[in-house]
Motif scaffolding. Sequence first.
Motif, PDB file in Angstrom:
ATOM      1  N   GLU A  96      39.968 -77.667  22.792  1.00  0.00           N
ATOM      2  CA  GLU A  96      40.064 -79.112  22.584  1.00  0.00           C
ATOM      3  C   GLU A  96      39.075 -79.908  23.423  1.00  0.00           C
ATOM      4  O   GLU A  96      38.879 -81.096  23.169  1.00  0.00           O
ATOM      5  CB  GLU A  96      41.495 -79.573  22.863  1.00  0.00           C
ATOM      6  N   SER A  97      38.450 -79.276  24.416  1.00  0.00           N
ATOM      7  CA  SER A  97      37.477 -79.985  25.247  1.00  0.00           C
ATOM      8  C   SER A  97      36.108 -80.063  24.582  1.00  0.00           C
ATOM      9  O   SER A  97      35.235 -80.811  25.038  1.00  0.00           O
ATOM     10  CB  SER A  97      37.337 -79.289  26.612  1.00  0.00           C
ATOM     11  N   TYR A  98      35.914 -79.281  23.521  1.00  0.00           N
ATOM     12  CA  TYR A  98      34.630 -79.251  22.827  1.00  0.00           C
ATOM     13  C   TYR A  98      34.758 -79.934  21.463  1.00  0.00           C
ATOM     14  O   TYR A  98      35.807 -79.845  20.819  1.00  0.00           O
ATOM     15  CB  TYR A  98      34.165 -77.807  22.621  1.00  0.00           C
ATOM     16  N   PRO A  99      33.706 -80.595  20.996  1.00  0.00           N
ATOM     17  CA  PRO A  99      33.749 -81.161  19.643  1.00  0.00           C
ATOM     18  C   PRO A  99      33.857 -80.047  18.616  1.00  0.00           C
ATOM     19  O   PRO A  99      33.525 -78.886  18.883  1.00  0.00           O
ATOM     20  CB  PRO A  99      32.408 -81.908  19.525  1.00  0.00           C
ATOM     21  N   ILE A 100      34.312 -80.399  17.415  1.00  0.00           N
ATOM     22  CA  ILE A 100      34.605 -79.402  16.393  1.00  0.00           C
ATOM     23  C   ILE A 100      33.402 -78.513  16.103  1.00  0.00           C
ATOM     24  O   ILE A 100      33.532 -77.294  15.972  1.00  0.00           O
ATOM     25  CB  ILE A 100      35.090 -80.090  15.103  1.00  0.00           C
ATOM     26  N   GLU A 101      32.209 -79.115  16.031  1.00  0.00           N
ATOM     27  CA  GLU A 101      31.026 -78.319  15.694  1.00  0.00           C
ATOM     28  C   GLU A 101      30.612 -77.360  16.811  1.00  0.00           C
ATOM     29  O   GLU A 101      29.772 -76.493  16.613  1.00  0.00           O
ATOM     30  CB  GLU A 101      29.849 -79.236  15.356  1.00  0.00           C
ATOM     31  N   LYS A 102      31.230 -77.484  17.993  1.00  0.00           N
ATOM     32  CA  LYS A 102      30.902 -76.604  19.119  1.00  0.00           C
ATOM     33  C   LYS A 102      32.056 -75.647  19.447  1.00  0.00           C
ATOM     34  O   LYS A 102      32.045 -74.998  20.490  1.00  0.00           O
ATOM     35  CB  LYS A 102      30.577 -77.435  20.367  1.00  0.00           C
ATOM     36  N   ARG A 103      33.036 -75.537  18.560  1.00  0.00           N
ATOM     37  CA  ARG A 103      34.199 -74.702  18.878  1.00  0.00           C
ATOM     38  C   ARG A 103      33.847 -73.211  18.922  1.00  0.00           C
ATOM     39  O   ARG A 103      34.487 -72.448  19.635  1.00  0.00           O
ATOM     40  CB  ARG A 103      35.316 -74.962  17.875  1.00  0.00           C
ATOM     41  N   ALA A 104      32.840 -72.801  18.159  1.00  0.00           N
ATOM     42  CA  ALA A 104      32.415 -71.410  18.249  1.00  0.00           C
ATOM     43  C   ALA A 104      31.900 -71.105  19.654  1.00  0.00           C
ATOM     44  O   ALA A 104      32.181 -70.050  20.226  1.00  0.00           O
ATOM     45  CB  ALA A 104      31.325 -71.122  17.216  1.00  0.00           C
ATOM     46  N   THR A 105      31.160 -72.062  20.234  1.00  0.00           N
ATOM     47  CA  THR A 105      30.682 -71.906  21.609  1.00  0.00           C
ATOM     48  C   THR A 105      31.845 -71.849  22.581  1.00  0.00           C
ATOM     49  O   THR A 105      31.867 -71.042  23.525  1.00  0.00           O
ATOM     50  CB  THR A 105      29.750 -73.071  21.984  1.00  0.00           C
ATOM     51  N   ALA A 106      32.845 -72.716  22.351  1.00  0.00           N
ATOM     52  CA  ALA A 106      34.020 -72.743  23.229  1.00  0.00           C
ATOM     53  C   ALA A 106      34.739 -71.396  23.212  1.00  0.00           C
ATOM     54  O   ALA A 106      35.121 -70.862  24.266  1.00  0.00           O
ATOM     55  CB  ALA A 106      34.971 -73.856  22.790  1.00  0.00           C
ATOM     56  N   GLN A 107      34.929 -70.830  22.019  1.00  0.00           N
ATOM     57  CA  GLN A 107      35.609 -69.546  21.913  1.00  0.00           C
ATOM     58  C   GLN A 107      34.776 -68.412  22.521  1.00  0.00           C
ATOM     59  O   GLN A 107      35.314 -67.448  23.068  1.00  0.00           O
ATOM     60  CB  GLN A 107      35.927 -69.232  20.455  1.00  0.00           C
ATOM     61  N   THR A 108      33.448 -68.552  22.427  1.00  0.00           N
ATOM     62  CA  THR A 108      32.568 -67.560  23.049  1.00  0.00           C
ATOM     63  C   THR A 108      32.808 -67.503  24.554  1.00  0.00           C
ATOM     64  O   THR A 108      32.915 -66.424  25.149  1.00  0.00           O
ATOM     65  CB  THR A 108      31.100 -67.913  22.774  1.00  0.00           C
TER      66      THR A 108
END
Length: 527
Positions: A131-143
């Motif tokens: 939730e701290s990352y924008p939707i388009e960056k969620r793949a990066t967050a999960q990485t």
Amino acid sequence: MDSDNSLVVYGAKRVIITITAVVCALLQIVDMTIVNIALPDMQGSMGASLSEITWVITAYAISNVIVMPMTSWLSQQFGRRNYFSASIILFTICSWLCGNASGITELIVFRFLQGIGGGALLVTAQTIITESYPIEKRATAQTIYVLGVIVGPTLGPPLGGYIVDNFSWPFIFYINIPIGIIATILTLQFVKSPHYAEKRKTRDVDWLGIALLIISVGFLQFILEKGQEEDWFNSALITSSAVISFFAFYFFIWREIVYPYPIVNLRVLRNKELSIGSILSFVLGFGLYGSTFIIPLYTQTIMGWTAFQAGMLMIPSTVFTAIMMPFVGKLMERGFPFGIMISTGMVIFFIYSVMAYKVLTPDTGSDAFFWILVIRGIGLGLLSIPVTTLALSTLKGVQIGEGAAISGMLRQLGGSFGVAIISTYITRDIAKYRNDLASHLAAGSTYTQNRIHMLTHGFQAKGMTPEVARNSALKLLDQLLTGQATIRSYMDVFFWIGMMFLICVPFVLVLVRNSKTKVDISQMLTE
């Protein structure tokens, strides 16, 4: 609830939140494996039996799995920041209490309480990062999150071995204290809580659901931890536990479906991506924890390595998983199909398993494992990030926490099932192979007598009396027989783990063929 975009942060603040969440997830995972190394020292200092000391692991695992599915509900009741910081505080205090425990009963109780705090860290950390990352960056967050999940099981054994060799076992708990204090301060300062709907009144709380969850998951984890030790269903204790767990699960599912304010929102599993991602999380947990379990076991029992040496052997795998993560994250952000990445990762994991199957001998050195573990790291990189991202890719708001709780619990249970099944298989496979090998070494055979004669002369040459030399020769022959049987059972384990992943490939290609990050993102943005 407000849009989850209200929780997005940028710049240094996001970096701090991400590091805090990943470190807390690491604390939880490392504590699952670091204790294994110190069990003999704990047992000696406390005068505990083997069955008593293994409860130090079992108590932590049971409380972990009980709390995980409840984390989303608890976050809503108390606020995510408050719940997360309270969990860190509980974990930290119990770490100090575990290090200062004067008896085995105290240590088991404190480990159970530590697990209650730790169970929240893994799932809530994933939700906070997402939730701290924008939707388009969620793949990066999960990485970033998955890196911590993958590193944890590898980091535990060498870290535990180093601490036990150079300090004493209480320090495996004491190292959590300064990290926990810093993480608590950063959480209270920087982590935001979503604006949830009104908290449930006491009369609306799903107390029956909570009780059924504790009974069902607690007894299931107990069965997985103690099944092999108690000879599974030949034991009345295991059989009765299985019956209790089954019926508790049945009524728990019924309760959560019909009750208007469920403790675990099973309705969220109607989301296709979450359902598929949760199943794959179970498979991933099975393979990840299973292979992490078997390699150190082989190097320590067959090769005679220390725990620190065995743990360090896994470093190449972790390094190459980390190297793969930015690459995989970019592929997902560009809309590369999840199914292709996951199935490719499974095929690579199969190749790794076959290579490990072929390389095992009593004399296999660390050099022989290097490229095998590099391949493992590449396969895990292609597997773990897409699976974790897929599970949460189309969820919004409060559903993110609910989905993370379910997928996290299934990954944990997958690991427990993996270790339990592998332990049982190895024990029975060794006995089978040992009997087969022994049948070829009949006491009256010429080969056997010549072998005993050679070994006896060798021991006599070292100054032993004829009787002692012969007994030593027989003992060594018995050890060689057991060693060969053990190696063959380990080979079988690698083969069947590889086959499990290979069999999953066509199902993944069929079920996940339409899942792409860009498609999911565009759908979420237009809702």
